[in-house]
Design a protein around this motif. Structure first.
Motif: not given
Length: 280
Positions: A1-7
């Motif tokens: 998977x991969x790191x998920x970015x939230x804003x």
């Protein structure tokens, strides 16, 4: 998977890169009479000159729900949450509380963008692009922090009533106590909205805005974002000038201010964000 970015929705990011990079966006709120509208979700005509319109942050519960979803999507690789300046909104503090409630401080890293609008959005893009390239959690976090620290934001507002009512201008006493300033040029410094320069006319204010952005960009390339509220022609003119004046320009992003920022800036506001070195 991969790191998920939230804003959060105050980042004002266009829908295209949000979908392409899998960025999770938490709505902030616009309060119109007795209704709480979720920015980017609920639709409503908003009178940005009305004294009855205000804004509110995302709650810890709302943020926790999105952080949990993002963490599940990441497959355990982690989450980087990049939010509007804690000096301008309670959202960052709500995020800190949400992470504490989750017991996920090792897996969800919180970043104060030290800015708002695309001043938040550009560090989000930098982090999401790094995540898409396969970087680990610490690498994505460091990318967001570096872009946030490098970023510079400047804004020209058309009228000052919203700033006076909202109390977001840290130099408000000095600003409103001086002689009449018809077109103030503001900046966001260390997360605070401050008076940068004064101008008597809109054209002179825009000239000062361009000069400040070019100076901040430096000579080694930069990413530029231009935002506006009900001033598309002015924003397009500024973007064209910056494309000609900034050496090695790496990208230009344009967007309107979302409602939660528009309430405080008012119609006619135009802003420029500069990240020297670009956003990856």
């Amino acid at each position: 998977m991969a790191v998920v970015v939230v804003t959060d929705s105050a980042a004002s990011l266009p829908a295209g890169p949000v979908a392409e990079l899998g960025i999770e966006v938490v709505p902030l709120h616009v309060l119109v009479d007795d209704r709480a509208l979720r920015e980017g979700v609920d639709t409503c005509e908003i009178d940005y000159t009305s004294a009855t319109v205000s804004t509110s942050a995302a709650s810890p519960g709302e943020l926790r729900e999105v952080y949990e979803r993002a963490l599940e999507r990441s497959g355990g690789d982690g989450v980087v949450a990049v939010h509007i300046s804690r000096q301008l909104s309670a959202t960052w503090e709500a995020g800190r509380q949400a992470i504490h409630d989750l017991g996920a401080s090792e897996h969800v890293h919180l970043v104060d963008s030290l800015s708002a609008g695309l001043g938040t959005g550009l560090p989000v893009l930098a982090a999401a692009r790094r995540a898409a390239a396969g970087a680990p959690l610490d690498g994505v976090y460091d990318t967001a922090v570096t872009a946030a620290n490098r970023g510079r934001a400047f804004i020209v507002v058309n009228r000052t009533e919203q700033l006076r009512r909202g109390g977001r201008l840290s130099t408000a006493a000095a600003f409103f106590g001086t002689e009449l300033v018809t077109k103030p040029i503001l900046r966001i410094a260390d997360g605070r909205l401050e008076l940068h320069e004064k101008a008597r006319t809109r054209s002179k204010a825009f000239a000062k805005l361009v000069a400040a952005a070019v100076d901040a960009a430096g000579a080694d390339g930069a990413a530029i974002a231009v935002q506006h509220l009900a001033a598309p022609e002015a924003a397009a003119t500024l973007a064209g000038q910056l494309e000609n004046l900034v050496p090695g320009l790496r990208e230009v992003i344009s967007a309107e201010f979302g409602p939660t920022l528009a309430v405080h800036l008012g119609p006619g506001a135009v802003g420029v964000v500069v990240v020297p070195g670009g956003c990856g």
